[in-house]
Design an enzyme around this catalytic site. Structure first.
Site, PDB file in Angstrom:
ATOM      1  N   GLU A 194       1.209 -20.080  46.027  1.00  0.00           N
ATOM      2  CA  GLU A 194       0.939 -21.305  45.261  1.00  0.00           C
ATOM      3  C   GLU A 194       1.222 -22.555  46.101  1.00  0.00           C
ATOM      4  OE1 GLU A 194       3.311 -19.746  41.951  1.00  0.00           O
ATOM      5  OE2 GLU A 194       1.606 -20.191  40.645  1.00  0.00           O
TER       6      GLU A 194
ATOM      7  N   GLU B 211       3.371 -11.827  40.336  1.00  0.00           N
ATOM      8  CA  GLU B 211       4.281 -12.157  39.225  1.00  0.00           C
ATOM      9  C   GLU B 211       4.208 -11.144  38.089  1.00  0.00           C
ATOM     10  OE1 GLU B 211       2.493 -14.322  40.906  1.00  0.00           O
ATOM     11  OE2 GLU B 211       3.605 -16.182  41.236  1.00  0.00           O
TER      12      GLU B 211
HETATM   13  N1  3HC Z   1      13.526 -13.810  45.730  1.00  0.00           N
HETATM   14  C1  3HC Z   1      14.770 -13.416  46.058  1.00  0.00           C
HETATM   15  N2  3HC Z   1      15.026 -12.384  46.880  1.00  0.00           N
HETATM   16  C2  3HC Z   1      13.974 -11.729  47.395  1.00  0.00           C
HETATM   17  C3  3HC Z   1      12.650 -12.077  47.091  1.00  0.00           C
HETATM   18  C4  3HC Z   1      12.428 -13.171  46.220  1.00  0.00           C
HETATM   19  N3  3HC Z   1      11.210 -13.593  45.888  1.00  0.00           N
HETATM   20  N4  3HC Z   1      11.821 -11.242  47.732  1.00  0.00           N
HETATM   21  C5  3HC Z   1      12.593 -10.391  48.430  1.00  0.00           C
HETATM   22  N5  3HC Z   1      13.904 -10.682  48.220  1.00  0.00           N
HETATM   23  C6  3HC Z   1      15.058 -10.013  48.818  1.00  0.00           C
HETATM   24  C7  3HC Z   1      15.163  -8.553  48.418  1.00  0.00           C
HETATM   25  O1  3HC Z   1      15.863  -8.422  47.204  1.00  0.00           O
HETATM   26  C8  3HC Z   1      15.907  -7.960  49.585  1.00  0.00           C
HETATM   27  O2  3HC Z   1      17.260  -8.263  49.404  1.00  0.00           O
HETATM   28  P1  3HC Z   1      18.407  -7.212  49.889  1.00  0.00           P
HETATM   29  O3  3HC Z   1      18.211  -7.087  51.369  1.00  0.00           O
HETATM   30  O4  3HC Z   1      19.654  -7.898  49.473  1.00  0.00           O
HETATM   31  O5  3HC Z   1      18.140  -5.928  49.149  1.00  0.00           O
HETATM   32  C9  3HC Z   1      15.411  -8.790  50.771  1.00  0.00           C
HETATM   33  O6  3HC Z   1      14.842  -9.983  50.213  1.00  0.00           O
HETATM   34  C10 3HC Z   1      14.332  -8.101  51.586  1.00  0.00           C
HETATM   35  O7  3HC Z   1      13.339  -7.625  50.701  1.00  0.00           O
HETATM   36  P2  3HC Z   1      12.735  -6.135  50.825  1.00  0.00           P
HETATM   37  O8  3HC Z   1      13.830  -5.171  51.087  1.00  0.00           O
HETATM   38  O9  3HC Z   1      11.883  -5.927  49.631  1.00  0.00           O
HETATM   39  O10 3HC Z   1      11.859  -6.265  52.141  1.00  0.00           O
HETATM   40  P3  3HC Z   1      10.395  -5.747  52.430  1.00  0.00           P
HETATM   41  O11 3HC Z   1      10.059  -6.217  53.778  1.00  0.00           O
HETATM   42  O12 3HC Z   1      10.277  -4.312  52.072  1.00  0.00           O
HETATM   43  O13 3HC Z   1       9.462  -6.538  51.372  1.00  0.00           O
HETATM   44  C11 3HC Z   1       8.542  -8.415  50.210  1.00  0.00           C
HETATM   45  C12 3HC Z   1       9.356  -7.925  51.416  1.00  0.00           C
HETATM   46  C13 3HC Z   1       7.102  -7.918  50.303  1.00  0.00           C
HETATM   47  C14 3HC Z   1       8.585  -9.908  50.224  1.00  0.00           C
HETATM   48  C15 3HC Z   1       9.160  -7.856  48.906  1.00  0.00           C
HETATM   49  O14 3HC Z   1      10.534  -8.131  48.908  1.00  0.00           O
HETATM   50  C16 3HC Z   1       8.592  -8.451  47.653  1.00  0.00           C
HETATM   51  O15 3HC Z   1       7.569  -8.001  47.172  1.00  0.00           O
HETATM   52  N6  3HC Z   1       9.283  -9.466  47.096  1.00  0.00           N
HETATM   53  C17 3HC Z   1       8.915 -10.021  45.815  1.00  0.00           C
HETATM   54  C18 3HC Z   1       7.757 -10.960  45.931  1.00  0.00           C
HETATM   55  C19 3HC Z   1       7.444 -11.568  44.605  1.00  0.00           C
HETATM   56  O16 3HC Z   1       7.425 -10.911  43.572  1.00  0.00           O
HETATM   57  N7  3HC Z   1       7.185 -12.874  44.615  1.00  0.00           N
HETATM   58  C20 3HC Z   1       6.868 -13.575  43.417  1.00  0.00           C
HETATM   59  C21 3HC Z   1       8.117 -14.162  42.861  1.00  0.00           C
HETATM   60  S1  3HC Z   1       7.858 -14.869  41.283  1.00  0.00           S
HETATM   61  C22 3HC Z   1       7.200 -16.372  41.597  1.00  0.00           C
HETATM   62  O17 3HC Z   1       6.937 -16.709  42.729  1.00  0.00           O
HETATM   63  C23 3HC Z   1       7.010 -17.239  40.404  1.00  0.00           C
HETATM   64  C24 3HC Z   1       6.146 -18.416  40.688  1.00  0.00           C
HETATM   65  O18 3HC Z   1       4.822 -18.136  40.299  1.00  0.00           O
HETATM   66  C25 3HC Z   1       6.612 -19.637  39.971  1.00  0.00           C
END
Ligand code: 3HC
Ligand code: NAI
Length: 696
Positions: A105, A125
């Site tokens: 975004e 999301e």
């Molecule tokens: N917020 C906070 N922490 C996050 C995060 C996020 N968005 N994304 C990842 N992390 C943290 C994980 O919890 C993990 O923490 P840990 O080491 O303490 O366990 C660390 O970052 C590394 O993450 P992964 O172990 O998952 O690492 P990968 O490399 O396997 O994956 C990733 C990385 C693809 C970014 C995956 O973590 C992921 O899919 N994250 C979520 C992405 C997501 O859902 N984003 C949307 C958020 S909602 C939003 O943006 C709302 C908006 O529309 C207003």
């Protein structure tokens, strides 16, 4: 000013570098930093453009999920993005790694987007029970058209750079270092005098039939609501100004933030990651594993060998005879053909996996050099002990010896060897190359580095690995046995298997327990019942209708008939008309007058049985934390992810009410419904299961 966002002038360009490891989540500090750096750039004499680039693994992984469920802190993301888009300077996103959710975004709020080939974008999301809440539903359709935008946001999938370019999400894809690529792109724009291009000002694409899209998406969500609300948010873009659309999106986002589904899915997100963090394994190095053996090449052995080959391991598979070995190879070939067809592996990988990487043998001497063995022979203690004694005789010192047993005692199996410290359970789920769950069963004497090796293997195979202690059925099958028994009791008391499946599928399970039984094969449960009866452990209410089905050769899907008739294929099951008369005969034999069960009562009892047994499993230390149970049920038993898992569900439902119901049910069957001491303790202390997740 904090250096979460670095600031640097390169010629006419202000470069904003995001530094919030590990994945540049858009925390309050990052949002504030971006806001301040935009101010700085606009005040910086001579700056004509701003470039936003991420340091480390990602552009931005999205909003900081840890902030959800707490009061939101200013500056809010939609305002920040509006501020970026409204800047008089030309703003460019230089993207690498992932740009997800709020991360994409932000990029959509920039005037142009360039990415490196490995970049991935997405609006995931919905996997958190939400919709994009910072303009994604309003801006993405303006670039891609409505249907592609809805597909991207309702699936939550990651879109590769080339596809994103084709969809017009990106303006260019260039190979190289993201910063260099970005600066070259900005230079190009400036030198040809390109104008700012706010996405919010682009015309709306053609509308679609919103009600039809909403209904179809809702049906596909199997009870999950957020994907369908993406449709309504996009629809809102057509109802007034851009600001009106943004307001409607924000309202839906904030409403979803208050739901149990959002809580359940965020619990699943963090638990999935926490589950393999074990304090006792911190600093314990796993043993090296490059070459494994699998003993037995039936359903499970072939699946495990496939998973091992797919993760780059060399595999020796031992069967009882050359014919059985050839059949095992056939199963592995079929599994790998599926992976090739779905594009998971290349033709070269496929050839190598079936060539040098796989060897089928019948002689234990061939296993002398393997690093780890997984036994998957018949579920029979005598056979398992014999196999382990033979492995003990031939395997090199330090070789890890694992059993895939579903129920049997790992400690007893370990005693068949002279090295019980090297023995553990690695309990895969069928089909083993597809199902994500792995229970790492820790025996009384399993060495820490052996357990660490189990977790490392799970990680290599991309499994969700959960630590389990030794008991009949470990975590998952033990809890399954209890809630299945509860379903069996409801059948005797008047519910039909079809009503039970329908109620639980409406609750969100991928399949009801009787459809699952048909898929797994009714012969498995039949064998277990026969064993238990022979051991004098028949259940108190021993129904025989399922045995009658098996006696007639109806084992479920594989024979075309079980609880259901599959004449029209697995997807068009219809109730088998023979089933109810068999059940009625059991009821008559036991003198039971059947009564009606409403779907709500079916769900309540089934879930109460599941939660009560799960609480016993945690209380006895078989599962370390409630979240471990939740992940087992989610990844191995089709529990709906949007409900977080049975113990998260129980917390949200309210533990005192559940305990009251369990006590009420106990009046009917005091042994089966004996309340779990842990549940009683939590209710007495006014606490919930999630409190234990934080402590352990
Ligand atoms: N917020 C906070 N922490 C996050 C995060 C996020 N968005 N994304 C990842 N992390 C943290 C994980 O919890 C993990 O923490 P840990 O080491 O303490 O366990 C660390 O970052 C590394 O993450 P992964 O172990 O998952 O690492 P990968 O490399 O396997 O994956 C990733 C990385 C693809 C970014 C995956 O973590 C992921 O899919 N994250 C979520 C992405 C997501 O859902 N984003 C949307 C958020 S909602 C939003 O943006 C709302 C908006 O529309 C207003
Ligand atoms: P299966 O009957 O399909 O396969 C067993 C295989 O082991 C056969 O191919 C047989 O020839 C071979 N075998 C038997 N004794 C042997 C020996 N002494 N040496 C070498 N090979 C031998 O059984 P399945 O379903 O694959 O189950 C295997 C194990 O996995 C069991 O312990 C079972 O409880 C467990 N398991 C099964 C699951 C399932 O869904 N089927 C799920 C998880 C675990």
């Amino acid at each position: 000013m904090s250096d979460v966002i670095g600031y640097e002038r390169v010629g006419d360009v202000a470069v904003l570098t995001v530094r919030n490891p590990p994945v540049n989540a858009l925390s309050q500090a990052v949002r504030q930093g971006l806001w301040d750096r935009m101010d700085q750039a606009e005040a910086d004499a001579g700056a004509r453009a701003v470039m936003i680039v991420g340091e480390g693994r990602a552009f931005f992984a999205g909003a900081d999920i840890k902030e959800f469920g707490k009061p939101l802190l200013a500056p809010f993301l939609p305002d920040l993005i509006h501020r970026i888009e409204a800047s008089p300077l030309l703003v460019v996103a230089a993207m690498h790694g992932v740009s997800l959710g709020g991360g994409l975004e932000v990029a959509l709020g920039c005037h142009y987007r360039v990415a490196v080939p490995g970049a991935r974008v997405g609006l995931p999301e919905v996997h958190l029970g939400l919709i994009p809440g910072a303009g994604g539903t309003q801006r993405l359709p303006r670039l891609t058209g409505v249907e592609p935008a809805l597909e991207v946001m309702t699936s939550g999938r990651h879109v590769g750079a080339q596809e994103a370019l084709r969809l017009s999400i990106l303006d260019a894809v260039e190979d190289g270092d993201p910063r260099t690529v970005g600066l070259a792109f900005v230079d190009g724009l400036l030198s040809r005098g390109a104008a700012r291009r706010p996405v919010s000002a682009l015309p709306l694409p053609e509308a679609i039939d919103w009600d039809a899209a909403f209904a179809a998406t809702l049906a596909k969500g199997r009870g999950q609501i957020s994907p369908a609300w993406c449709v309504r948010a996009v629809e809102a873009a057509y109802g007034g100004s851009f600001a009106d659309g943004m307001q409607a999106e924000r309202k839906i986002f904030m409403d979803l933030m208050e739901t149990d589904q959002r809580q359940g899915m965020i619990h699943a997100f963090f638990s999935e990651r926490a589950v393999s963090h074990l304090p006792e394994l911190k600093g314990v190095a796993p043993r090296d594993v490059a070459h494994i053996a699998v003993i037995g090449g039936g359903t499970m052995g072939a699946g495990i060998a496939t998973a091992a080959l797919l993760s780059g391991l060399r595999v020796h598979l031992l069967e009882m005879s050359a014919e059985a070995g050839a059949a095992a190879r056939g199963r592995i070939e079929a599994n790998l053909a599926g992976a090739l067809k779905r594009g998971k592996i290349s033709a070269d990988d496929h050839a190598a996996m079936l060539g040098d990487a796989l060897e089928i043998v019948t002689d234990y001497a061939a296993l002398a050099q393997v690093d780890l063995v997984i036994e998957a022979v018949f579920e029979d203690m005598a056979v398992k002990k014999e196999v382990f004694a033979r492995l003990d005789a031939v395997c090199k010192p330090g070789c890890v010896l694992a059993s895939n047993t579903s129920y049997l005692d790992i400690d007893e199996i370990a005693q068949a060897t002279s090295r019980p410290g090297d023995v553990l359970g690695l309990h895969f789920f069928s089909p083993a190359h597809v199902m994500k769950l792995l229970e790492v069963v820790v025996g009384a004497q399993s060495a820490d580095d052996v357990v660490a090796t189990g977790f490392a293997l799970g990680q290599r195979m991309k499994k969700i690995s959960v630590r389990a202690g030794v008991c009949d059925g470990f975590i998952g099958n033990r809890i399954l046995a209890t809630y299945r028994t509860c379903a069996d009791h409801m059948i005797l008391d008047g519910a039909s298997p079809f009503e039970i499946d329908a109620a639980l599928e409406a609750f969100g399970f991928a399949m009801g327990p009787f459809a699952v039984a048909d898929l797994a094969g009714l012969d498995i449960g039949w064998a277990v019942r026969k064993r238990k009866r022979a051991e004098g452990q028949a259940p108190s209410r021993d129904a025989t209708y399922a045995d009658r089905l098996c006696e007639h050769g109806h084992f479920g899907q594989k024979t075309g008939r079980g609880y259901y008739d599959y004449a029209g294929g697995a997807r068009t099951r219809v109730p088998n008309p023979d089933v109810m008369p068999l059940i009625e005969a059991d009821r008559a034999r036991m003198g039971i007058t059947p009564r009606d069960f409403a779907p709500e009562e079916i769900v309540r009892r089934y879930m109460a049985a599941m939660v009560n047994e799960a609480a016993k499993v945690v209380g006895e230390g078989i599962a370390r934390r409630p979240l471990d149970v939740d992940m087992v049920l989610l990844f191995g038993y089709g529990f709906p992810r949007y409900r977080g898992g049975p113990l998260k569900w129980a917390d949200m439902e309210g533990l005192p009410g559940l305990l009251d119901d369990i006590r009420r049910y106990a009046a009917e069957d005091v042994d089966f419904w004996a309340p779990a001491p842990l549940l009683e303790q939590l209710v007495a202390e006014g606490r919930c299961f999630d409190d234990l997740n934080k402590e352990r």
